[in-house]
Motif scaffolding. Structure first.
Motif, PDB file in Angstrom:
ATOM      1  N   ARG A 211       0.794  -1.231   0.000  1.00  0.00           N
ATOM      2  CA  ARG A 211       0.000   0.000   0.000  1.00  0.00           C
ATOM      3  C   ARG A 211       0.828   1.284   0.000  1.00  0.00           C
ATOM      4  NH1 ARG A 211      -5.149   0.189   3.697  1.00  0.00           N
ATOM      5  NH2 ARG A 211      -5.487   1.810   2.141  1.00  0.00           N
ATOM      6  N   TYR A 212       2.120   1.197  -0.151  1.00  0.00           N
ATOM      7  CA  TYR A 212       2.926   2.405   0.006  1.00  0.00           C
ATOM      8  C   TYR A 212       2.715   3.439  -1.095  1.00  0.00           C
ATOM      9  CZ  TYR A 212       6.301   0.380  -3.354  1.00  0.00           C
ATOM     10  OH  TYR A 212       6.914  -0.158  -4.459  1.00  0.00           O
ATOM     11  N   ALA A 213       2.093   3.044  -2.200  1.00  0.00           N
ATOM     12  CA  ALA A 213       1.858   3.996  -3.286  1.00  0.00           C
ATOM     13  C   ALA A 213       0.484   4.664  -3.206  1.00  0.00           C
ATOM     14  CB  ALA A 213       2.008   3.301  -4.637  1.00  0.00           C
ATOM     15  N   ASP A 214      -0.323   4.339  -2.195  1.00  0.00           N
ATOM     16  CA  ASP A 214      -1.650   4.953  -2.061  1.00  0.00           C
ATOM     17  C   ASP A 214      -1.539   6.471  -1.988  1.00  0.00           C
ATOM     18  OD1 ASP A 214      -2.588   2.395  -2.008  1.00  0.00           O
ATOM     19  OD2 ASP A 214      -3.308   2.434   0.065  1.00  0.00           O
ATOM     20  N   ALA A 215      -2.541   7.165  -2.501  1.00  0.00           N
ATOM     21  CA  ALA A 215      -2.471   8.622  -2.623  1.00  0.00           C
ATOM     22  C   ALA A 215      -2.576   9.355  -1.290  1.00  0.00           C
ATOM     23  CB  ALA A 215      -3.573   9.111  -3.565  1.00  0.00           C
ATOM     24  N   VAL A 216      -3.505   8.940  -0.419  1.00  0.00           N
ATOM     25  CA  VAL A 216      -3.756   9.689   0.818  1.00  0.00           C
ATOM     26  C   VAL A 216      -2.504   9.838   1.680  1.00  0.00           C
ATOM     27  CG1 VAL A 216      -5.037   9.698   2.997  1.00  0.00           C
ATOM     28  CG2 VAL A 216      -6.216   9.166   0.863  1.00  0.00           C
ATOM     29  N   PRO A 217      -1.746   8.776   1.918  1.00  0.00           N
ATOM     30  CA  PRO A 217      -0.537   8.946   2.734  1.00  0.00           C
ATOM     31  C   PRO A 217       0.435   9.970   2.168  1.00  0.00           C
ATOM     32  CG  PRO A 217      -1.077   6.626   2.500  1.00  0.00           C
ATOM     33  CD  PRO A 217      -1.975   7.371   1.568  1.00  0.00           C
ATOM     34  N   TRP A 218       0.591   9.999   0.861  1.00  0.00           N
ATOM     35  CA  TRP A 218       1.541  10.939   0.270  1.00  0.00           C
ATOM     36  C   TRP A 218       1.093  12.377   0.485  1.00  0.00           C
ATOM     37  CZ3 TRP A 218       6.274   9.625  -1.008  1.00  0.00           C
ATOM     38  CH2 TRP A 218       6.536   8.270  -1.238  1.00  0.00           C
ATOM     39  N   GLU A 219      -0.203  12.614   0.435  1.00  0.00           N
ATOM     40  CA  GLU A 219      -0.708  13.963   0.704  1.00  0.00           C
ATOM     41  C   GLU A 219      -0.314  14.409   2.113  1.00  0.00           C
ATOM     42  OE1 GLU A 219      -4.895  13.830   0.119  1.00  0.00           O
ATOM     43  OE2 GLU A 219      -4.759  13.192  -1.978  1.00  0.00           O
ATOM     44  N   LEU A 220      -0.469  13.512   3.078  1.00  0.00           N
ATOM     45  CA  LEU A 220      -0.160  13.868   4.463  1.00  0.00           C
ATOM     46  C   LEU A 220       1.341  13.940   4.714  1.00  0.00           C
ATOM     47  CD1 LEU A 220      -2.890  11.929   6.452  1.00  0.00           C
ATOM     48  CD2 LEU A 220      -2.811  14.341   5.841  1.00  0.00           C
ATOM     49  N   LEU A 221       2.112  13.136   4.019  1.00  0.00           N
ATOM     50  CA  LEU A 221       3.562  13.239   4.142  1.00  0.00           C
ATOM     51  C   LEU A 221       4.041  14.617   3.688  1.00  0.00           C
ATOM     52  CD1 LEU A 221       4.647   9.705   2.853  1.00  0.00           C
ATOM     53  CD2 LEU A 221       4.937  10.583   5.176  1.00  0.00           C
TER      54      LEU A 221
END
Length: 204
Positions: A125-135
């Motif tokens: 799941r590391y490519a999911d969009a939501v985490p990148w937004e928060l990072l």
């Protein structure tokens, strides 16, 4: 005396962050698995000497404190423990992609209060969009970032780590610490020490 560093442990549903926190503390303080998405109350673990910093409303105001048992909605469970060194507090946050809006909002509130963010994701799941937004939000706020790549198949560690580090670099997050936790069978509900070692050593 300086306040303890508040490290928020965040991640998507099912990433394994609650299991990670429980394993680091050597006891179950936060419910893992399918129970977690419905749990609104975050759990903050700290050394007993640091408990006073979190009993009042100087940190995370508006969340009613509970010690010795789970907190209800709108609350914060404090867990004093000798498993953490003085000067460091770990806060297990609700899922950033929870089906419940109140959980998603609370996870973002906790992120804004964090000195550091330990984000937990998985090889799937590391490519999911939501985490990148928060990072990116954390980076822009100047929050220290570390990333746990959880449940990584041993034979995929090199390839997945290389790809994730490239993604971090491409998105201006190349200084993020990457900690890889290999896939392993739980022992009594906890990660074995061999799998936990990268994160435990880094926290020490």
């Amino acid at each position: 005396m300086d306040a303890p560093l508040l490290m928020v442990v965040g991640g998507s549903t099912g990433a394994g962050k609650s299991t990670l926190v429980n394993s680091l503390l050597g006891r179950e303080v936060t419910p893992p698995g399918v129970l977690r998405p419905t749990t609104r109350a975050p759990v903050l673990a700290c050394h007993p000497a640091d408990q006073r910093w979190f009993e009042g409303d100087r940190v995370l105001p508006g969340l009613a404190r509970t010690i010795g048992g789970p907190a209800g909605p709108g609350g914060l469970q404090l867990v004093p423990t000798d498993a953490l060194p003085a000067g460091l507090a770990l806060l297990d946050s609700p899922d950033i992609d929870s089906v419940e809006e109140v959980n998603r909002d609370l996870s973002r509130q906790l992120l804004s209060a964090a000195d550091a963010w330990l984000f937990v994701t998985t090889a799937a799941r590391y490519a999911d969009a939501v985490p990148w937004e928060l990072l990116h939000v954390a980076r822009d706020r100047g929050t220290a970032l570390s990333l746990v790549l959880d449940r990584t198949p041993p034979d995929a560690i090199d390839d997945v780590s290389r790809h994730l580090m490239q993604m971090l670099s491409d998105r201006g997050l190349g200084t993020t610490e990457l900690l890889v936790v290999p896939e392993a069978e739980l022992e009594g509900g906890f990660l074995p020490q061999s799998a936990l070692a990268p994160v435990a050593s880094w926290l020490d």
